[in-house]
Design an enzyme around this catalytic site. Structure first.
Site, short mmCIF file in Angstrom:
data_model
loop_
_atom_site.label_atom_id
_atom_site.label_comp_id
_atom_site.label_asym_id
_atom_site.label_seq_id
_atom_site.Cartn_x
_atom_site.Cartn_y
_atom_site.Cartn_z
N LYS A 129 36.86 95.11 83.20
CA LYS A 129 36.92 96.55 84.04
C LYS A 129 36.17 97.43 82.86
O LYS A 129 36.62 97.37 81.80
CB LYS A 129 38.23 97.09 84.79
CG LYS A 129 37.75 98.00 85.43
CD LYS A 129 38.98 98.41 86.38
CE LYS A 129 38.91 99.64 87.24
NZ LYS A 129 39.34 100.95 86.79
N LEU A 130 35.26 98.12 83.14
CA LEU A 130 34.58 99.02 82.21
C LEU A 130 35.49 99.89 81.53
O LEU A 130 35.21 99.93 80.18
CB LEU A 130 33.35 100.02 83.13
CG LEU A 130 32.67 100.88 81.96
CD1 LEU A 130 31.93 99.91 81.11
CD2 LEU A 130 31.57 101.69 83.09
N SER A 131 36.51 100.58 82.18
CA SER A 131 37.32 101.50 81.57
C SER A 131 38.26 100.91 80.53
O SER A 131 38.87 101.54 79.75
CB SER A 131 38.12 102.52 82.34
OG SER A 131 38.65 101.77 83.51
N LYS A 132 38.53 99.73 80.92
CA LYS A 132 39.64 98.93 80.07
C LYS A 132 39.30 98.82 78.50
O LYS A 132 40.03 99.34 77.61
CB LYS A 132 39.65 97.31 80.36
CG LYS A 132 40.38 97.40 81.81
CD LYS A 132 41.76 96.94 81.41
CE LYS A 132 42.64 97.06 82.74
NZ LYS A 132 42.10 96.19 83.94
N ARG A 133 37.91 98.65 78.22
CA ARG A 133 37.72 98.37 76.65
C ARG A 133 37.26 99.64 76.07
O ARG A 133 37.63 100.04 74.89
CB ARG A 133 36.90 97.35 76.57
CG ARG A 133 36.60 96.79 75.20
CD ARG A 133 35.99 95.46 75.00
NE ARG A 133 34.70 95.46 75.57
CZ ARG A 133 33.50 95.44 74.94
NH1 ARG A 133 33.79 95.56 73.63
NH2 ARG A 133 32.29 95.48 75.47
#
Ligand code: GLU
Length: 463
Positions: free
Chosen positions: A243-247
């Site tokens: 998920k984009l916001s994860k990393r």
């Protein structure tokens, strides 16, 4: 069809990020295409995390992106009385009950469920509390939150415009809080009342909200509201498919703006995140983008955020801009250029196409422009290059018709031949002398844009 009415409902707890911007853009495009209404609603019920600064920043980023709205911004914090009246109605009809569980008790319950491999949902414990229990908890000073009681049995069904038929069994849903212990409504409660009262016909929002939808539908039904159409947009993934916001954290528009992203390029790029075009084009006008939008063209599969593609599209839009507009857009970065930006506008106009060709962002555009305009401070040439420089020094530039690029081109070739050095060495050296690097714009165009005097000045200076 009834009038389409959509909304973008950001929580002002941070800057606008790529996912939020896509949600805003899809709702806006759909409303515009259907000649409907698009409104803004600030979901600022989280008093601790909401900040006026973020609200202002989100609105500013939307304006920059070219998104306009017909109504709002409404603010949920200004509508608490309204939510209270609907809450009183649910209370009177015994559809809600007070919950005195402490955060610690709830956490323990959650962990226990997870340890048993069960989905963590509220057990309904306080629903069965007696009036003595309640009196005791009140005496302890506990303040209740209010939970909506999930009807026993039954299934919540709805048709998602992207995902098709969806169903959630009531047994899988836990009684959920609609009013927190401090009297503040939760997202699910305020959102349903607002969407219903504001006449929202279509709710387009991120897939992460899909799990909220059955709860919201139960509230629509309990309050006697008719349902809007729902469409849950595919998740946005990083290149490694997490998920984009994860990393990377939420990738904010601000950070891209600061590098010199053009709003037109971002707008186009957002249309590619989970949405496909009937006809691919390199450049779209805003009205072409709106016309191209269709909910049927949104897929279910996660959309990968490919930053390199975004910058490459930005380069395409930079090349598509007329010089005047590009100068205006680049103005923000004029500090990179130095103090003579304003004084030298006339002189830099002929250089613009050269910088435009190479740049993928406005900062880079201005930097290249400055590099071409100023020329290198010092150039260090190797022995072979020095020979070329001497040769160039002996040439008579005065005699050339400098207005015609073709003449310059032919002359360059003739000189290269006369010099007796290989073309690559000849041309690279000349570029080094003029702009301080071996690769770059085509030489006849560079010479023409710099002008005869400046070219001679740079050759002499290097010598
Ligand atoms: N305030 C919510 C958010 O920012 C809105 C969700 C919705 O569109 O219903 O995610």
């Amino acid at each position: 069809m009834e009038t389409v009415k959509t909304r973008f409902a950001p929580s002002p707890t941070g800057f606008l990020h790529i996912g939020g911007a896509r949600t805003a853009v899809f709702n806006w495009a759909f409303a515009r295409k259907e000649k409907g209404i698009f409104l803004l609603r600030i979901e600022d019920t989280d008093r601790e995390r909401s900040r006026p600064l973020f609200e202002e920043a989100v609105l500013e980023d939307l304006r920059w992106l070219g998104i306009d709205w017909n109504e709002g911004p409404y603010r949920q914090s200004e509508r608490f009385g309204l939510y209270q009246s609907f809450f009183a109605d649910l209370q009177n009809r015994n559809l809600v009950y007070p919950c005195y569980c402490t955060p610690q008790e709830l956490e323990a319950e959650r962990e226990k469920a997870l340890a048993q491999g069960k989905p963590p949902r509220y057990s309904g414990k306080c629903f069965f509390a007696t009036s003595e229990d309640r009196a005791r908890w009140e005496k302890e000073g506990r303040l209740p939150s209010w939970r909506f009681r999930i009807p026993a049995g039954g299934v919540v069904r709805f048709h998602d415009l992207i995902r098709g038929e969806m169903h959630f069994s009531c047994a899988s849903l836990g009684d959920f809080i609609i009013i927190k212990s401090d009297g503040v409504p939760t997202y699910n409660f305020a959102c349903v009342i607002d969407d219903a009262l504001m006449g929202i016909s279509h709710v387009l929002r991120g897939e992460e909200h899909l799990s909220n939808t059955p709860y919201q539908i139960l509230l629509y039904q309990a309050l006697g509201f008719s349902l809007p159409c729902f469409a849950h947009l595919p998740i946005i993934l990083d290149e490694d498919r997490t998920k984009l916001s994860k990393r990377r954290g939420d990738v904010s528009l601000r950070s891209f703006r600061e590098e010199g992203l053009l709003p037109q390029a971002l707008l186009h790029y957002l249309f590619t995140l989970g949405h496909s075009f009937a006809e691919e084009k390199e450049l779209f006008t805003i009205s072409e983008l709106i016309d191209s939008f269709a909910i049927e063209r949104i897929g279910k599969a996660g959309a990968v955020f490919d930053e390199a593609r975004l910058w490459s599209m930005n380069g395409t839009y930079i090349r598509g801009l007329p010089s005047e507009e590009l100068l205006l857009a680049g103005k923000e970065f004029s500090r990179e250029f130095g103090k003579d930006w304003n004084e030298t506008k006339e002189k830099i106009v002929p250089l613009i196409p050269l910088a435009q060709e190479e740049a993928t962002n406005l900062r880079e555009f201005v930097t290249i422009l400055r590099e071409i305009y100023r020329g290198p401070d010092t150039v260090s040439l190797n022995g072979e290059q020095e020979k070329v420089c001497h040769f160039l020094h002996g040439l008579s530039f005065e005699a050339i018709d400098w207005d015609d690029q073709e003449t310059i081109k032919k002359k360059l070739r003739a000189w290269q031949k006369a010099s007796g050095v290989p073309p690559a060495l000849f041309y690279r050296t000349l570029r080094m002398i003029l702009i301080g690097r071996e690769e770059g714009p085509e030489l006849h165009r560079l010479l023409w844009a710099l002008g005869k005097d400046e070219v001679m000045r740079r050759i002499h200076k290097t010598l």
